[in-house]
Design a protein around this motif. Structure first.
Motif, PDB file in Angstrom:
ATOM      1  N   GLU A   1       0.846  -1.187   0.000  1.00  0.00           N
ATOM      2  CA  GLU A   1       0.000   0.000   0.000  1.00  0.00           C
ATOM      3  C   GLU A   1       0.885   1.241   0.000  1.00  0.00           C
ATOM      4  O   GLU A   1       1.860   1.323   0.742  1.00  0.00           O
ATOM      5  CB  GLU A   1      -0.873  -0.037   1.254  1.00  0.00           C
ATOM      6  N   VAL A   2       0.535   2.205  -0.847  1.00  0.00           N
ATOM      7  CA  VAL A   2       1.240   3.483  -0.928  1.00  0.00           C
ATOM      8  C   VAL A   2       0.287   4.561  -0.429  1.00  0.00           C
ATOM      9  O   VAL A   2      -0.822   4.700  -0.939  1.00  0.00           O
ATOM     10  CB  VAL A   2       1.664   3.813  -2.380  1.00  0.00           C
ATOM     11  N   GLU A   3       0.730   5.300   0.573  1.00  0.00           N
ATOM     12  CA  GLU A   3      -0.071   6.405   1.101  1.00  0.00           C
ATOM     13  C   GLU A   3       0.361   7.700   0.437  1.00  0.00           C
ATOM     14  O   GLU A   3       1.557   7.979   0.335  1.00  0.00           O
ATOM     15  CB  GLU A   3       0.111   6.536   2.610  1.00  0.00           C
ATOM     16  N   ILE A   4      -0.619   8.475  -0.014  1.00  0.00           N
ATOM     17  CA  ILE A   4      -0.336   9.798  -0.546  1.00  0.00           C
ATOM     18  C   ILE A   4      -1.238  10.815   0.151  1.00  0.00           C
ATOM     19  O   ILE A   4      -2.381  10.507   0.485  1.00  0.00           O
ATOM     20  CB  ILE A   4      -0.511   9.882  -2.081  1.00  0.00           C
ATOM     21  N   THR A   5      -0.691  11.983   0.386  1.00  0.00           N
ATOM     22  CA  THR A   5      -1.446  13.069   0.988  1.00  0.00           C
ATOM     23  C   THR A   5      -1.563  14.178  -0.047  1.00  0.00           C
ATOM     24  O   THR A   5      -0.547  14.773  -0.429  1.00  0.00           O
ATOM     25  CB  THR A   5      -0.737  13.595   2.253  1.00  0.00           C
TER      26      THR A   5
END
Length: 170
Positions: A51-55
């Motif tokens: 999983e890649v988190e982006i803000t």
């Protein structure tokens, strides 16, 4: 690297993070997502899927769909076709997440990076507070609240008489 179900070698979370961080921002292609500070944790979730988190830089960012698609492409190319992109809204993105290298790249391309606040004080954007990326003068003033993208405004340098985009401090 291990192999995915299709036999494609799987890149590590660190390798995926490096590739995602290098992706150019669609609205500010002179800076990568990593230097912009939108890439968060890249790790397997509880179910084992990477999983890649982006803000996002702000709610309603029109580039978010393109960023998400680019990250999914990286996941697939790295042997994680089942990988996920998760948007993280809390804590919200702020301009203090831009790396020093990212600030340098913005300035080198004529975009005034937001001023870095003192650790104990808020950012203030007052008349003359933002140095011109062309000549360095602080004799600048607001020109338009609307710039080349929704997260930018336009300032005017009274010394060299050049307008320039300013990455709005959020």
């Amino acid at each position: 690297m291990s192999a995915s179900a299709a036999g494609t070698p799987r890149s590590t979370a660190r390798e995926v993070r490096e590739r995602v961080a290098a992706l150019p921002d669609p609205e500010l292609p002179v800076i990568g997502l990593g230097d912009l500070g939108v890439v968060g944790t890249v790790a397997p979730a509880a179910d084992g899927v990477l999983e890649v988190e982006i803000t996002p830089t702000y709610l309603g960012c029109p580039a978010l769909e393109e960023i998400t698609a680019s990250v999914r492409d990286v996941l697939a190319a790295c042997g994680h076709p089942d990988g996920r992109v998760r948007q993280v809204l809390t804590p919200p993105w702020t301009t203090d997440r831009i790396t020093p290298e990212g600030r340098r790249k913005l300035a080198a391309h004529g975009i005034a990076p937001p001023l870095s606040p003192a650790p104990d004080r808020p950012v203030t954007v007052a008349l003359g507070a933002v140095p011109c990326p062309h000549c360095g003068s602080r004799a600048t003033r607001p020109h338009s609240p609307f710039g080349p993208s929704r997260c930018q405004s336009v300032l005017w340098c009274t010394a060299c008489r050049e307008p320039f985009p300013y990455l709005t401090a959020l």
